[in-house]
Design an enzyme around this catalytic site. Structure first.
Site, PDB file in Angstrom:
ATOM      1  N   SER A 166       7.274   2.892   5.041  1.00  0.00           N
ATOM      2  CA  SER A 166       5.877   2.440   5.184  1.00  0.00           C
ATOM      3  C   SER A 166       5.820   1.355   6.252  1.00  0.00           C
ATOM      4  O   SER A 166       6.846   0.758   6.605  1.00  0.00           O
ATOM      5  CB  SER A 166       5.425   1.899   3.829  1.00  0.00           C
ATOM      6  OG  SER A 166       4.442   0.910   3.973  1.00  0.00           O
ATOM      7  N   TYR A 179       6.242  -3.325  -3.486  1.00  0.00           N
ATOM      8  CA  TYR A 179       6.173  -2.119  -2.650  1.00  0.00           C
ATOM      9  C   TYR A 179       6.875  -2.372  -1.312  1.00  0.00           C
ATOM     10  O   TYR A 179       7.658  -1.549  -0.839  1.00  0.00           O
ATOM     11  CB  TYR A 179       4.702  -1.761  -2.455  1.00  0.00           C
ATOM     12  CG  TYR A 179       4.429  -0.507  -1.658  1.00  0.00           C
ATOM     13  CD1 TYR A 179       4.574   0.747  -2.234  1.00  0.00           C
ATOM     14  CD2 TYR A 179       3.992  -0.580  -0.338  1.00  0.00           C
ATOM     15  CE1 TYR A 179       4.296   1.904  -1.510  1.00  0.00           C
ATOM     16  CE2 TYR A 179       3.709   0.566   0.392  1.00  0.00           C
ATOM     17  CZ  TYR A 179       3.865   1.813  -0.198  1.00  0.00           C
ATOM     18  OH  TYR A 179       3.591   2.946   0.519  1.00  0.00           O
TER      19      TYR A 179
END
Ligand code: NAD
Length: 283
Positions: A166, A179
């Site tokens: 990401s 995350y």
């Protein structure tokens, strides 16, 4: 629809974890159109089956959907046995199961003033168990399927694994601590495993999507009532040189390239798919 440039993909077996999700389901249809045999794995079994049926109806190619937990090795081993019987040995693995949860997120972007209320909304108020769950889903949910499915690639003397990193792996986004840590770990693990398996001709790469609008994050990026961009949505667009969010279809090409023989000498890389977000300094 067959694309001559990707003949090497035809009839190969591809396991797609998180295949019931927004990116996974869109990718599954595309890869099936390229001639791959798909195993759609998802914690949500009915959704996995639904996506597999949709794929077969659309492309006429073989696809199976299996309820599988990427955090449970036994569940993965059992899925592998079914896949081997129904489709054959696994050539490719795409680790797309992952995601975030409010429990791994802080309410505050930064702790500017210390007060009881602010501490609760900051790093200090984070639920450790929530942090662990988000970290585990993303990181161990990549590690375990790779351990189980890539053994077929050892037997075949060739394979390709694609992980989902990401933007938050390069420079962590505010609030999403767990995350970000997990995605950074995935990028690092991608490099480590690429080196470890290079002599076995198993390539390990990752994609790092930027910002894509899906049902889950639509109302973080847009105001539910007015339909205008939210403050966070505006910030993202301002920092995306292409000036827009991505479309899921824009992930397909990079993944297909990394799976295919076009990328035969490519291993250990993470490709941003982000409209320039990662390259932009903000100035
Ligand atoms: P999504 O939430 O739509 O799909 C994730 C899927 O994983 C869901 O179908 C869910 O049921 C499944 N899943 C959850 N826990 C599981 C488990 N334990 N075992 C098996 N399956 C499980 O998310 P998405 O937007 O399709 O994202 C796919 C990947 O891309 C994720 O790793 C995500 O972090 C990453 N990513 C997404 C974006 C984005 O903008 N959508 C951006 C960057 C990275």
């Amino acid at each position: 629809m067959k694309n001559l440039h990707f003949e090497d993909l035809e009839d190969k077996v591809c396991v797609l974890t998180g295949g019931g999700g927004a990116i996974g389901s869109s990718l599954g249809i595309y890869l099936s159109e390229m001639g791959l045999k798909l195993a759609i794995l998802d914690l949500n079994g009915p959704r996995a089956i639904e996506v597999a049926e949709e794929i077969t109806a659309k492309t006429g190619n073989q696809a199976i959907g299996l309820a599988t937990n990427v955090l449970d090795k036994e569940s993965l081993i059992s899925a592998k046995a079914t896949i081997n019987t129904e489709l054959g040995k696994v050539n490719f693995l795409i680790n797309a199961a992952g995601g975030n949860s409010p429990k791994g997120t802080t309410d505050l972007e930064t702790l500017d003033t210390v007060s009881e209320e602010n501490l609760e909304k900051s790093f200090y108020g984070m639920d450790v168990d929530g942090f662990r769950k988000v970290f585990d889903l993303n990181f161990n949910g990549t590690l375990l399927p790779t351990m189980v499915f890539s053994t077929d690639m050892l037997d075949l003397g060739k394979g390709s694994v694609i992980n989902f990193s990401s933007m938050s792996a390069y420079h962590p986004l505010t609030r999403v601590g767990a995350y970000s840590a997990a995605k950074a770990a995935i990028s690092n693990f991608t490099e480590w495993l690429a080196v470890h398996l290079a002599k076995q001709n198993i390539r390990v790469n990752a994609v790092a999507p930027g910002f894509f609008v899906g049902e889950q994050n639509r109302f973080l990026l847009y105001d539910e009532k007015t339909g205008e961009l939210s403050a966070r949505g505006k910030k993202i667009i301002q920092n995306t040189p292409m000036g827009r969010f991505g479309e899921y279809e824009e992930i397909h090409g990079t993944v297909t390239y990394l799976l295919s023989d076009l990328a035969n000498f490519v291993t250990g890389i993470v490709i941003p798919i982000d409209g320039g977000f990662n390259a932009f300094s903000g100035v």
